[in-house]
Design a protein around this motif. Structure first.
Motif, PDB file in Angstrom:
ATOM      1  N   ILE A  37       0.834  -1.200   0.000  1.00  0.00           N
ATOM      2  CA  ILE A  37       0.000   0.000   0.000  1.00  0.00           C
ATOM      3  C   ILE A  37       0.873   1.255   0.000  1.00  0.00           C
ATOM      4  O   ILE A  37       0.563   2.242  -0.671  1.00  0.00           O
ATOM      5  N   SER A  38       1.971   1.200   0.731  1.00  0.00           N
ATOM      6  CA  SER A  38       2.831   2.386   0.829  1.00  0.00           C
ATOM      7  C   SER A  38       3.467   2.770  -0.499  1.00  0.00           C
ATOM      8  O   SER A  38       3.836   3.933  -0.690  1.00  0.00           O
ATOM      9  N   LEU A  44       1.969   2.298  -3.537  1.00  0.00           N
ATOM     10  CA  LEU A  44       0.962   2.385  -4.593  1.00  0.00           C
ATOM     11  C   LEU A  44       0.974   3.725  -5.325  1.00  0.00           C
ATOM     12  O   LEU A  44       0.808   3.760  -6.545  1.00  0.00           O
ATOM     13  N   ASP A  45       1.128   4.799  -4.612  1.00  0.00           N
ATOM     14  CA  ASP A  45       0.925   6.112  -5.209  1.00  0.00           C
ATOM     15  C   ASP A  45       2.216   6.896  -5.439  1.00  0.00           C
ATOM     16  O   ASP A  45       2.198   8.110  -5.507  1.00  0.00           O
ATOM     17  N   ARG A  46       3.309   6.203  -5.556  1.00  0.00           N
ATOM     18  CA  ARG A  46       4.579   6.898  -5.816  1.00  0.00           C
ATOM     19  C   ARG A  46       5.495   5.976  -6.622  1.00  0.00           C
ATOM     20  O   ARG A  46       5.314   4.755  -6.628  1.00  0.00           O
TER      21      ARG A  46
END
Length: 87
Positions: free
Chosen positions: A47-48, A50-52
């Motif tokens: 999850i950590s 996912l957006d980078r």
């Protein structure tokens, strides 16, 4: 059109929801807790990132978390195989 539920399903559903876990079920959960924890840790790492963009450090974190899951699965499998008497 009316759907008539199966009487056995209606009778047993509340009984399953209202009861507490048995000692055997709690023991099984306790034995699986290292695997559960490792899987949660892996999910946190996934999850950590996912957006980078994934850095080299992130790749290592994911790899280490996956290895911990595999190690926990192997340990649990070996323990259940030995307890089951299969070799």
């Amino acid at each position: 059109m009316t759907i008539i539920p199966h009487p056995r399903a209606v009778d047993t559903a509340p009984a399953l929801l209202d009861r507490e876990p048995t000692a055997v079920e709690l023991d099984a959960i306790d034995q699986e807790m290292p695997l559960i924890t490792a899987e949660v840790d892996l999910l946190d790492v996934q999850i950590s990132v996912l957006d980078r963009p994934v850095s080299e450090l992130d790749e290592r974190r994911v790899r280490r978390a996956r290895r911990r899951v595999l190690t926990a699965r192997r340990t649990l499998t070996n323990r259940s195989t030995v307890a089951g008497g299969a070799a």
